[in-house]
Write an enzyme that holds these catalytic residues in place. Sequence first.
Site, PDB file in Angstrom:
ATOM      1  N   LYS A  82       0.879  -1.175   0.000  1.00  0.00           N
ATOM      2  CA  LYS A  82       0.000   0.000   0.000  1.00  0.00           C
ATOM      3  C   LYS A  82       0.911   1.218   0.000  1.00  0.00           C
ATOM      4  O   LYS A  82       1.928   1.221   0.692  1.00  0.00           O
ATOM      5  CB  LYS A  82      -0.864   0.029   1.254  1.00  0.00           C
ATOM      6  CG  LYS A  82      -1.912  -1.057   1.285  1.00  0.00           C
ATOM      7  CD  LYS A  82      -2.886  -0.861   2.426  1.00  0.00           C
ATOM      8  CE  LYS A  82      -3.998  -1.900   2.322  1.00  0.00           C
ATOM      9  NZ  LYS A  82      -5.032  -1.747   3.327  1.00  0.00           N
ATOM     10  N   GLY A 127      18.016  22.963 -14.393  1.00  0.00           N
ATOM     11  CA  GLY A 127      18.532  23.089 -15.755  1.00  0.00           C
ATOM     12  C   GLY A 127      20.007  23.438 -15.705  1.00  0.00           C
ATOM     13  O   GLY A 127      20.626  23.464 -14.659  1.00  0.00           O
ATOM     14  N   GLY A 128      20.603  23.744 -16.823  1.00  0.00           N
ATOM     15  CA  GLY A 128      22.028  24.039 -16.845  1.00  0.00           C
ATOM     16  C   GLY A 128      22.373  25.437 -16.353  1.00  0.00           C
ATOM     17  O   GLY A 128      23.543  25.773 -16.192  1.00  0.00           O
ATOM     18  N   GLU A 184       1.435   9.191  -0.618  1.00  0.00           N
ATOM     19  CA  GLU A 184       2.230  10.251  -1.243  1.00  0.00           C
ATOM     20  C   GLU A 184       3.729  10.214  -0.918  1.00  0.00           C
ATOM     21  O   GLU A 184       4.573  10.095  -1.796  1.00  0.00           O
ATOM     22  CB  GLU A 184       1.646  11.613  -0.821  1.00  0.00           C
ATOM     23  CG  GLU A 184       2.458  12.817  -1.239  1.00  0.00           C
ATOM     24  CD  GLU A 184       2.476  13.033  -2.747  1.00  0.00           C
ATOM     25  OE1 GLU A 184       1.432  12.926  -3.378  1.00  0.00           O
ATOM     26  OE2 GLU A 184       3.561  13.291  -3.300  1.00  0.00           O
ATOM     27  N   ASP A 232       0.724  11.556  -5.625  1.00  0.00           N
ATOM     28  CA  ASP A 232      -0.725  11.370  -5.764  1.00  0.00           C
ATOM     29  C   ASP A 232      -1.268  12.113  -6.983  1.00  0.00           C
ATOM     30  O   ASP A 232      -1.671  11.515  -7.966  1.00  0.00           O
ATOM     31  CB  ASP A 232      -1.436  11.887  -4.508  1.00  0.00           C
ATOM     32  CG  ASP A 232      -1.362  10.885  -3.363  1.00  0.00           C
ATOM     33  OD1 ASP A 232      -1.116   9.703  -3.624  1.00  0.00           O
ATOM     34  OD2 ASP A 232      -1.555  11.294  -2.210  1.00  0.00           O
TER      35      ASP A 232
HETATM   36  N1  COA Z   1     -18.067  -1.790  -1.161  1.00  0.00           N
HETATM   37  C1  COA Z   1     -17.484  -2.784  -0.480  1.00  0.00           C
HETATM   38  N2  COA Z   1     -16.174  -2.787  -0.152  1.00  0.00           N
HETATM   39  C2  COA Z   1     -15.445  -1.734  -0.575  1.00  0.00           C
HETATM   40  C3  COA Z   1     -15.987  -0.660  -1.301  1.00  0.00           C
HETATM   41  C4  COA Z   1     -17.373  -0.724  -1.600  1.00  0.00           C
HETATM   42  N3  COA Z   1     -17.996   0.237  -2.293  1.00  0.00           N
HETATM   43  N4  COA Z   1     -15.004   0.231  -1.561  1.00  0.00           N
HETATM   44  C5  COA Z   1     -13.891  -0.261  -0.996  1.00  0.00           C
HETATM   45  N5  COA Z   1     -14.140  -1.443  -0.406  1.00  0.00           N
HETATM   46  C6  COA Z   1     -13.194  -2.306   0.290  1.00  0.00           C
HETATM   47  C7  COA Z   1     -12.096  -2.825  -0.604  1.00  0.00           C
HETATM   48  O1  COA Z   1     -12.558  -3.857  -1.400  1.00  0.00           O
HETATM   49  C8  COA Z   1     -11.061  -3.263   0.425  1.00  0.00           C
HETATM   50  O2  COA Z   1     -11.457  -4.501   0.953  1.00  0.00           O
HETATM   51  P1  COA Z   1     -10.443  -5.770   1.113  1.00  0.00           P
HETATM   52  O3  COA Z   1      -9.268  -5.237   1.868  1.00  0.00           O
HETATM   53  O4  COA Z   1     -11.268  -6.746   1.871  1.00  0.00           O
HETATM   54  O5  COA Z   1     -10.069  -6.230  -0.235  1.00  0.00           O
HETATM   55  C9  COA Z   1     -11.256  -2.242   1.530  1.00  0.00           C
HETATM   56  O6  COA Z   1     -12.490  -1.577   1.253  1.00  0.00           O
HETATM   57  C10 COA Z   1     -10.163  -1.189   1.690  1.00  0.00           C
HETATM   58  O7  COA Z   1      -9.614  -0.779   0.452  1.00  0.00           O
HETATM   59  P2  COA Z   1      -8.098  -0.354   0.368  1.00  0.00           P
HETATM   60  O8  COA Z   1      -7.812   0.149  -0.988  1.00  0.00           O
HETATM   61  O9  COA Z   1      -7.248  -1.487   0.857  1.00  0.00           O
HETATM   62  O10 COA Z   1      -8.056   0.883   1.393  1.00  0.00           O
HETATM   63  P3  COA Z   1      -6.985   1.198   2.555  1.00  0.00           P
HETATM   64  O11 COA Z   1      -7.551   2.379   3.258  1.00  0.00           O
HETATM   65  O12 COA Z   1      -6.629   0.028   3.359  1.00  0.00           O
HETATM   66  O13 COA Z   1      -5.673   1.633   1.738  1.00  0.00           O
HETATM   67  C11 COA Z   1      -4.436   2.984   0.165  1.00  0.00           C
HETATM   68  C12 COA Z   1      -5.585   2.929   1.168  1.00  0.00           C
HETATM   69  C13 COA Z   1      -4.511   4.323  -0.518  1.00  0.00           C
HETATM   70  C14 COA Z   1      -3.099   2.829   0.879  1.00  0.00           C
HETATM   71  C15 COA Z   1      -4.584   1.829  -0.868  1.00  0.00           C
HETATM   72  O14 COA Z   1      -5.865   1.911  -1.434  1.00  0.00           O
HETATM   73  C16 COA Z   1      -3.531   1.860  -1.962  1.00  0.00           C
HETATM   74  O15 COA Z   1      -2.375   1.481  -1.768  1.00  0.00           O
HETATM   75  N6  COA Z   1      -3.946   2.276  -3.170  1.00  0.00           N
HETATM   76  C17 COA Z   1      -3.081   2.290  -4.332  1.00  0.00           C
HETATM   77  C18 COA Z   1      -2.079   3.393  -4.280  1.00  0.00           C
HETATM   78  C19 COA Z   1      -2.699   4.747  -4.084  1.00  0.00           C
HETATM   79  O16 COA Z   1      -3.531   5.182  -4.829  1.00  0.00           O
HETATM   80  N7  COA Z   1      -2.189   5.444  -3.070  1.00  0.00           N
HETATM   81  C20 COA Z   1      -2.437   6.855  -2.902  1.00  0.00           C
HETATM   82  C21 COA Z   1      -3.699   7.180  -2.333  1.00  0.00           C
HETATM   83  S1  COA Z   1      -3.842   8.924  -2.409  1.00  0.00           S
END
Ligand code: COA
Length: 415
Positions: free
Chosen positions: A135, A246-247, A138, A167
């Site tokens: 995961k 830049g240079g 930024e 991001d």
């Molecule tokens: N209905 C049901 N479940 C949902 C849903 C919906 N509408 N929307 C989200 N969820 C669930 C997801 O399926 C996930 O479930 P799982 O872990 O059982 O598979 C869960 O919600 C959480 O999603 P996740 O993306 O893991 O959120 P997080 O808060 O744990 O992590 C980030 C956040 C940003 C770190 C992660 O999403 C990530 O690494 N994203 C890619 C990189 C990125 O964009 N980072 C920058 C963000 S600004």
Amino acid sequence: MKALEGIKILDMTHVQSGPTCTQILAWFGADVLKVERPGVGDATRGQLRDIPDVDSLYFTMLNHNKRSITLNTKSDKGKEIFVRLIEECDVMVENFAPGALDRMGFSWERIQEINPGMIYASVKGFGPGPYEDCKVYENVAQCAGGSASTTGEIGGIPMVTGAQIGDSGTGMHLVAGILAALYQRTHSGRGQRVECAMQDAVLNLCRVKLRDQQRLAHGPLKEYSHFGLDIPFGEATPRAGNDSGGGQPGRILKCKGWEHDPDAYTYFITQAAVWKNVCDVIGRPEWKEDPDFATPEARLPRLTQIFEAIEVWTMGKDKYEVMEICNPLNIPVGPILSFKELAEEESLRKTGTVVEVDHPERGKYLSVGNPIKLSDSPSDVERSPLLGEHTDEILRDVVGFSDDEIKAAKDEGAV
Ligand code: COA
């Protein structure tokens, strides 16, 4: 007609990287349907709140011009509705943690089966490789993409930058990929996968630092301050304070009022082509012909002495005066503008780059409008949606549900 009128975006994004991408698509005229978990929504709605129980500025400033539908995509009814949305939309954008969408039962293969025309765009922290399951936020991307190792004072610790290159930077890269895929679809009739890793986007934005990494093998980087200060170069592109990328040598210099105003500074570039103008303006005309100063090569070991002399001049002027004097002489300078100054800048209001938006719960707030201006498709900034504000409308108009079906979906807790 807006540029992307008629295009429907299934917006599964959250936090910042994905939402910046879909916000731009909405400003280009696409119908962006933001899917959020019932009762929860995008986590940023509740983050860094300035007013209790009201959607945060973090959320409102990244989700303009979208419609919000709540949907539990893990329930049976929710999956059924989600399939209908995939059938009806042109582009799906997501930035879940790696594997989340597969775990929901919607792999790329399954999405193609449902809608072969679908363009499926995702942001992940890393591309395929040792970190693909991580995961990423930024500052992780800024560090892993090379930006932090080259930002900061000479000899100081690595620094992150205020520009959200991980991001928002990745979001903007993803916009380019989606638009290219939409164009290709007009010939091929097929959708495709668009992937953008935050590490890759940051690395792309730091391209000139990889340039310098390779130049190091052929000798010192003479335009870096290290050279004049006799600081040895190591094995990697170093941190270089405010040296210009830049240079052309450049530094941040104090201006009048710096003692009490933290932003009374200017960036000043000693552009080689206008060196004589620099000498005249700072009152050192003798440097024009002096062999120690007359050529860029001769100046490199003396940059500190040169910038000290320029600073004596800039300290007698405010940052705007420096700009007014230097601009007509083609000497590149940049006043350090604070966010207070940017928020009050009339010209940015006129172009719609800074906009005042009205929100039913928070009232008026300032936002950044669309920085990309299309002459035939101007962007009107509309407030972000409340959680689930358009659930009924989307279920009726896009999914094709009757009032009874909408009620049943609600009773089951699917929306
Ligand atoms: N209905 C049901 N479940 C949902 C849903 C919906 N509408 N929307 C989200 N969820 C669930 C997801 O399926 C996930 O479930 P799982 O872990 O059982 O598979 C869960 O919600 C959480 O999603 P996740 O993306 O893991 O959120 P997080 O808060 O744990 O992590 C980030 C956040 C940003 C770190 C992660 O999403 C990530 O690494 N994203 C890619 C990189 C990125 O964009 N980072 C920058 C963000 S600004």
